[in-house]
Design an enzyme around this catalytic site. Structure first.
Site, PDB file in Angstrom:
ATOM      1  N   GLU A 110       0.879  -1.176   0.000  1.00 39.18           N
ATOM      2  CA  GLU A 110       0.000   0.000   0.000  1.00 39.18           C
ATOM      3  C   GLU A 110       0.906   1.212   0.000  1.00 39.18           C
ATOM      4  O   GLU A 110       1.572   1.490   1.000  1.00 39.18           O
ATOM      5  CB  GLU A 110      -0.868   0.023   1.264  1.00 39.18           C
ATOM      6  CG  GLU A 110      -1.811  -1.143   1.429  1.00 39.18           C
ATOM      7  CD  GLU A 110      -2.921  -1.151   0.398  1.00 39.18           C
ATOM      8  OE1 GLU A 110      -3.147  -0.107  -0.248  1.00 39.18           O
ATOM      9  OE2 GLU A 110      -3.539  -2.202   0.222  1.00 39.18           O
ATOM     10  N   CYS A 116      -1.972   9.106   3.193  1.00 45.92           N
ATOM     11  CA  CYS A 116      -1.735   8.515   1.869  1.00 45.92           C
ATOM     12  C   CYS A 116      -2.762   8.990   0.855  1.00 45.92           C
ATOM     13  O   CYS A 116      -2.439   9.233  -0.297  1.00 45.92           O
ATOM     14  CB  CYS A 116      -1.756   6.999   1.974  1.00 45.92           C
ATOM     15  SG  CYS A 116      -3.215   6.382   2.842  1.00 45.92           S
ATOM     16  N   GLU A 131       4.192  13.162  -4.565  1.00 41.13           N
ATOM     17  CA  GLU A 131       3.551  13.124  -3.257  1.00 41.13           C
ATOM     18  C   GLU A 131       4.361  13.992  -2.295  1.00 41.13           C
ATOM     19  O   GLU A 131       5.544  13.734  -2.057  1.00 41.13           O
ATOM     20  CB  GLU A 131       3.489  11.686  -2.733  1.00 41.13           C
ATOM     21  CG  GLU A 131       2.685  11.582  -1.463  1.00 41.13           C
ATOM     22  CD  GLU A 131       2.697  10.177  -0.856  1.00 41.13           C
ATOM     23  OE1 GLU A 131       3.754   9.536  -0.862  1.00 41.13           O
ATOM     24  OE2 GLU A 131       1.634   9.740  -0.375  1.00 41.13           O
TER      25      GLU A 131
HETATM   26  P1  NAD Z   1       8.664   4.643   4.118  1.00 35.24           P
HETATM   27  O1  NAD Z   1       8.448   3.865   2.871  1.00 35.24           O
HETATM   28  O2  NAD Z   1       9.858   5.489   4.224  1.00 35.24           O
HETATM   29  O3  NAD Z   1       8.701   3.669   5.380  1.00 35.24           O
HETATM   30  C1  NAD Z   1       7.661   2.736   5.619  1.00 35.24           C
HETATM   31  C2  NAD Z   1       8.225   1.586   6.408  1.00 35.24           C
HETATM   32  O4  NAD Z   1       9.188   0.910   5.595  1.00 35.24           O
HETATM   33  C3  NAD Z   1       8.961   1.996   7.682  1.00 35.24           C
HETATM   34  O5  NAD Z   1       8.734   1.041   8.692  1.00 35.24           O
HETATM   35  C4  NAD Z   1      10.418   1.958   7.255  1.00 35.24           C
HETATM   36  O6  NAD Z   1      11.316   1.721   8.315  1.00 35.24           O
HETATM   37  C5  NAD Z   1      10.415   0.776   6.308  1.00 35.24           C
HETATM   38  N1  NAD Z   1      11.511   0.784   5.342  1.00 35.24           N
HETATM   39  C6  NAD Z   1      12.164   1.846   4.822  1.00 35.24           C
HETATM   40  N2  NAD Z   1      13.139   1.426   3.989  1.00 35.24           N
HETATM   41  C7  NAD Z   1      13.089   0.061   3.980  1.00 35.24           C
HETATM   42  C8  NAD Z   1      13.821  -0.951   3.306  1.00 35.24           C
HETATM   43  N3  NAD Z   1      14.806  -0.657   2.480  1.00 35.24           N
HETATM   44  N4  NAD Z   1      13.477  -2.239   3.530  1.00 35.24           N
HETATM   45  C9  NAD Z   1      12.459  -2.557   4.344  1.00 35.24           C
HETATM   46  N5  NAD Z   1      11.742  -1.640   5.035  1.00 35.24           N
HETATM   47  C10 NAD Z   1      12.043  -0.338   4.840  1.00 35.24           C
HETATM   48  O7  NAD Z   1       7.319   5.477   4.327  1.00 35.24           O
HETATM   49  P2  NAD Z   1       6.977   6.485   5.501  1.00 35.24           P
HETATM   50  O8  NAD Z   1       7.736   7.736   5.265  1.00 35.24           O
HETATM   51  O9  NAD Z   1       7.107   5.802   6.816  1.00 35.24           O
HETATM   52  O10 NAD Z   1       5.419   6.711   5.257  1.00 35.24           O
HETATM   53  C11 NAD Z   1       4.935   7.589   4.325  1.00 35.24           C
HETATM   54  C12 NAD Z   1       4.477   6.865   3.085  1.00 35.24           C
HETATM   55  O11 NAD Z   1       3.501   5.871   3.431  1.00 35.24           O
HETATM   56  C13 NAD Z   1       3.781   7.781   2.123  1.00 35.24           C
HETATM   57  O12 NAD Z   1       4.218   7.527   0.809  1.00 35.24           O
HETATM   58  C14 NAD Z   1       2.314   7.405   2.289  1.00 35.24           C
HETATM   59  O13 NAD Z   1       1.507   7.712   1.178  1.00 35.24           O
HETATM   60  C15 NAD Z   1       2.392   5.959   2.549  1.00 35.24           C
HETATM   61  N6  NAD Z   1       1.172   5.461   3.182  1.00 35.24           N
HETATM   62  C16 NAD Z   1       0.296   4.715   2.439  1.00 35.24           C
HETATM   63  C17 NAD Z   1      -0.902   4.262   2.993  1.00 35.24           C
HETATM   64  C18 NAD Z   1      -1.897   3.453   2.190  1.00 35.24           C
HETATM   65  O14 NAD Z   1      -2.836   2.913   2.780  1.00 35.24           O
HETATM   66  N7  NAD Z   1      -1.752   3.344   0.881  1.00 35.24           N
HETATM   67  C19 NAD Z   1      -1.185   4.561   4.322  1.00 35.24           C
HETATM   68  C20 NAD Z   1      -0.273   5.319   5.059  1.00 35.24           C
HETATM   69  C21 NAD Z   1       0.904   5.759   4.478  1.00 35.24           C
END
Ligand code: NAD
Length: 505
Positions: A272, A307, A407
């Site tokens: 997601e 999101c 975004e």
């Molecule tokens: P992010 O992708 O930076 O991090 C999300 C998670 O992934 C965190 O736990 C992070 O530690 C982990 N992560 C980061 N790099 C990784 C890697 N290389 N390998 C494995 N795990 C890794 O996102 P964020 O900044 O925490 O959240 C914001 C994003 O989340 C936005 O793009 C937002 O749109 C999205 N989001 C989507 C939804 C949805 O339902 N579609 C809901 C909430 C947030």
């Protein structure tokens, strides 16, 4: 303290509780709190004040190995997957009640961790997390197999079984709620879980896992490993003994999840990711004032760190100026950044200084691209110590601008004008994302046609951000695949087994 009691607390009571708080940030492995194997930790600061908040364990591959081994043991033992459905249900029902009865603790942890208003925690995050755990508990004995229609020499049935160990990787924008959305369907289906919270918001996950144990969940069925994405997250995504990654986060990291699955054990993946959701305001909207209010809430709620934030406001030319005027007036009145621990505050700080910098950079990009800054655009003077950004609106945005395409994940909206419904659809679909869309019209034909033609997984007509647990939540295009909430989600955490029994004469 339960939700009702927490809603009666005033600012002074929340600050007093915050002063007392020593957040627990260790891993939860095999039912026990655990430090990292190498003892590493990281610091958290309260983004609204810049003050130190606490520490959390900085997990790595060895911690992941322990947590996955624990989850595998718990799965194989049948202590969770083998429970009678109604017993598993009872545990999750108790967990839902415990979340509600610990509302003050969850509210405090998430507010201090990510800067969101306490009022939002009590109105949105906590009730929706309770609903989520309860909903998936209700689905447990609704999962059914199938007997197929075969020739007389066979009985063929299809079993639906859990996958095994599910890795849940979640973001920081709704720490408790995103964790609940991921762990509840995975556990309900009989899987065991390793949850990796975002490094910006480690604390709610620990409390959630401890309450799961208190609810009667067996040790090892829900583990939490803290740490950075590139370390703990990557080790989980690449782990050879994890059967599925259920991920919510950015598009860039979502793609990494698929690469990791391909490089390791072909684990299943659902992702997601982000969005750039359009709100289409036709000139015949039933009520421009209401549309403007929803548009304001749709981008400034949760500081725009949502999101599905309605960051692209597509407005028909005839009502453009009137809409913008109302939007600005409503935003000024409804979203005044302030102390997140004051129950009257509607807008808190962003999650950290890095996110603040990213959003302010986009404001500069918008200016340099020639968009008109009509509201906000900087750090509110009264909140200079924290990672705040004022509610911001650009008009005169054109489809090629970066602020219309990327975004921003903060309180920044852009208005694009259009002539007719065809142009509105073309603009709406001119995006790599397709998470959600809003449509405002009183014409039933226009409503249905736009709902059909807009490329988004979630469409709202004459509202925005409404919904309940029955609603499939997920995107079209690069907003990801797989769904949260809804019955389909629990099925995504199962696999089918065909059992063919030969019945010779
Ligand atoms: P992010 O992708 O930076 O991090 C999300 C998670 O992934 C965190 O736990 C992070 O530690 C982990 N992560 C980061 N790099 C990784 C890697 N290389 N390998 C494995 N795990 C890794 O996102 P964020 O900044 O925490 O959240 C914001 C994003 O989340 C936005 O793009 C937002 O749109 C999205 N989001 C989507 C939804 C949805 O339902 N579609 C809901 C909430 C947030």
């Amino acid at each position: 303290m339960d939700l009702q009691a927490a809603r009666r607390l005033d600012t002074a009571a929340w600050h007093a509780a915050a002063r007392e708080l020593v957040p627990e940030g260790r891993h939860v492995i095999d039912g026990d709190l655990a430090d990292s194997a190498d003892g590493a930790r990281f610091q958290r600061i309260n983004p609204a004040t810049g003050a130190p908040l606490g520490e959390a364990a900085r997990g790595g591959a060895r911690d992941l190995d322990r947590a996955v081994a624990s989850a595998r043991r718990a799965f194989r033992s049948g202590g969770w997957s083998g429970l009678a459905p109604r017993e598993r249900m009872a545990v999750l029902y108790r967990l839902a009640r415990l979340i509600e009865n610990n509302a003050d603790r969850f509210a405090l942890l998430d507010v201090l961790d990510v800067g969101k208003p306490v009022a939002d925690m009590l109105a949105v995050d906590i009730p929706m997390s309770v609903d989520c755990v309860q909903y998936f508990a209700e689905t447990i004995d609704k999962i059914e197999g199938q007997v197929t229609n075969t020739a007389n020499d066979a009985l063929h049935y299809v079993l639906r079984q859990p996958l095994g160990v599910v890795g849940c990787i979640v973001p920081w924008n709704y720490p408790l709620m995103m964790a609940a959305w991921k762990i509840a369907p995975a556990l309900a289906a009989g899987n065991t879980v390793v949850l990796k919270p975002a490094e910006q918001s480690p604390y709610a996950a620990v409390l959630l896992a401890r309450l799961f144990l208190e609810a009667g969940g067996p040790p090892g069925a829900l583990n939490v490993v803290q740490g950075y994405g590139a370390e703990a997250g990557s080790a989980l995504a690449h782990h050879m003994d994890v059967d599925k990654i259920a991920f919510t986060g950015s598009l860039a990291v979502g793609k990494q999840m698929m690469i990791a699955a391909g490089r390791s054990n072909l684990k299943r993946v659902t992702v997601e990711c982000g969005g750039k959701s359009p709100q289409i305001v036709m000139a015949d909207t039933p009520d421009l004032e209401t549309a403007a209010r929803y548009a304001v809430d749709g981008i400034f709620g949760n500081q725009g760190e949502v999101c599905n934030a309605g960051s692209r406001l597509l407005v028909q030319r005839e009502v453009h100026d009137a809409f913008v005027e109302r939007f600005i007036a409503i935003a000024r009145q409804r979203y005044v950044p302030g102390d997140p621990l004051d129950p009257a505050t509607t807008m808190g700080s962003l999650v950290d200084a890095a996110q603040q910098r990213q959003v302010l950079d986009y404001v500069e990009i918008g200016r340099s691209e020639g968009a008109n800054l009509r509201l906000g655009g900087g750090v509110p003077e009264s909140c200079a110590r924290g990672a705040f950004v004022a509610p911001t609106l650009f008009t005169g945005v054109t489809p090629g601008m970066r602020i219309a395409r990327e975004e921003i994940f903060g309180p920044v909206a852009g208005v694009l004008a259009f002539a007719d419904a065809d142009e509105a659809v073309a603009l709406a679909n001119d995006s790599i994302y397709g998470l959600a869309a809003g449509i405002w019209t009183r014409d039933v034909t226009t409503a249905h046609k736009l709902a059909r033609d807009v490329e988004a997984g979630v469409v709202w007509v004459n509202c925005f951000d409404h919904g309940d647990m029955t609603q499939p939540w997920g995107g079209y295009k690069q907003s990801g695949f797989g769904r949260d909430k809804c019955f389909e989600t629990i099925l995504q955490h199962t696999q089918t087994k065909s059992v063919w029994i030969h019945l010779p004469d």
